[in-house]
Design an enzyme around this catalytic site. Sequence first.
Site, mmCIF file in Angstrom:
data_model
loop_
_atom_site.group_PDB
_atom_site.id
_atom_site.type_symbol
_atom_site.label_atom_id
_atom_site.label_comp_id
_atom_site.label_asym_id
_atom_site.label_seq_id
_atom_site.Cartn_x
_atom_site.Cartn_y
_atom_site.Cartn_z
ATOM 1 N N LYS A 192 8.400 16.928 53.872
ATOM 2 C CA LYS A 192 9.198 16.267 53.380
ATOM 3 C C LYS A 192 10.401 16.239 53.206
ATOM 4 C CE LYS A 192 10.753 13.732 48.616
ATOM 5 N NZ LYS A 192 9.750 13.788 47.213
ATOM 6 N N LYS A 246 6.316 13.120 54.985
ATOM 7 C CA LYS A 246 7.028 12.352 54.760
ATOM 8 C C LYS A 246 9.020 11.577 55.002
ATOM 9 C CE LYS A 246 8.335 10.328 50.260
ATOM 10 N NZ LYS A 246 9.121 11.007 48.466
HETATM 11 C C1 PBG Z 1 10.806 11.526 43.951
HETATM 12 C C2 PBG Z 1 9.914 10.522 45.152
HETATM 13 C C3 PBG Z 1 10.343 10.449 46.202
HETATM 14 C C4 PBG Z 1 9.324 9.616 46.472
HETATM 15 C C5 PBG Z 1 8.280 9.917 46.080
HETATM 16 N N1 PBG Z 1 8.240 10.082 45.321
HETATM 17 C C6 PBG Z 1 12.179 9.664 46.091
HETATM 18 C C7 PBG Z 1 12.762 11.201 46.167
HETATM 19 O O1 PBG Z 1 12.403 12.414 46.826
HETATM 20 O O2 PBG Z 1 13.781 10.743 46.234
HETATM 21 C C8 PBG Z 1 9.883 8.464 47.958
HETATM 22 C C9 PBG Z 1 8.960 7.642 48.244
HETATM 23 C C10 PBG Z 1 9.287 5.735 48.809
HETATM 24 O O3 PBG Z 1 11.191 6.343 48.942
HETATM 25 O O4 PBG Z 1 8.606 4.673 49.177
HETATM 26 N N2 PBG Z 1 10.068 13.356 43.662
#
Ligand code: PBG
Length: 322
Positions: A192, A246
């Site tokens: 991520k 992601k």
């Molecule tokens: C929480 C999380 C996030 C997303 C999914 N889980 C945001 C982040 O890491 O700030 C993003 C999902 C999206 O943008 O659709 N940690």
Amino acid sequence: MRLRINRWTPARRDLIFGRKIKHSLVQPHFVVAGQNVDDPIQGMSGINRQSTDILMQTIESDMKMGLTSHMIFLVMDDQMKDSTASYASDHTSPLHNTVRLLKDRYGDDIVVMTDVCLCTGTDHGHCGIVKEERIENDATVEELVKIGISHAKDGADYISASDMMDGRILRLREELDKHGFHSTGIMSYSVKYASSFYGPFREAADSSPEFGDRKSHQMDVRSGYSEAIMEALTDEKEGADIIMIKPGLPYLDVLRKVADAVNRPMAVYNVSGEYSMVMEGNRDIHKRERIIREIFNAFRRAGADVIVSYHAREAATHGWLE
Ligand code: PBG
């Protein structure tokens, strides 16, 4: 390592091993407290924050269209937030209530995934326990464990760790097993990035950090394949049942490389910023149909077994998945 987890129910087998794009889709939802709440989200047309009663209706209609996998995020009012996100593991929260209702109603015919992170529950908006403006790794992992176990107790099929702390998959697996949750899976946000594509989500979930950013735990957008592969292999070894990349579209190359390197099913998260670009830029539904089909095919070609996407519902509604 419990290889039976992905085979445990018919709906899990369809999600992981089904050949059609329809099988691979996971629809995300944002659940809030209250009743009759159906609140549109800025920049994410078609996706609303919903209270449990309305969300149950939304999911009922999704299920009828053949969307059987659902990812649930808890959105909290400010007064529920604190420095450790303690409400995130409270069995009376709207997320816990929804998970129980869904599993009572649909049993093995639904796959319920729950987000495990601190960011939507902390008053400072960070994904962890903060000490002197830094995120403490191991203390955060123990809070994540509490949240994950609480979701497992209420029947989640997969707890979905989106925080990027080191060692959390191992601790989650250990504690799931210790509590007897041998069939509860873990979907790990293994790779991520500290991406700028999460903007609309942070609005939706009210989870923007009050100070600083997420770069000390989420991956550097400049990093190369070796780090991505190492993150994924580590989670595989620690017991992740699904490995996620992601965001999706800007990282298709990473998805391909990681899919070739690991032996676990791959997921991709087609995130909020990607969704809003498509929605805002293509008001014409026919154009959008072609674009969405193309995106889903690109994810499959790059190696995704599972596609988490806000486009799932529109695509299913209009039969774009047949
Ligand atoms: C929480 C999380 C996030 C997303 C999914 N889980 C945001 C982040 O890491 O700030 C993003 C999902 C999206 O943008 O659709 N940690």
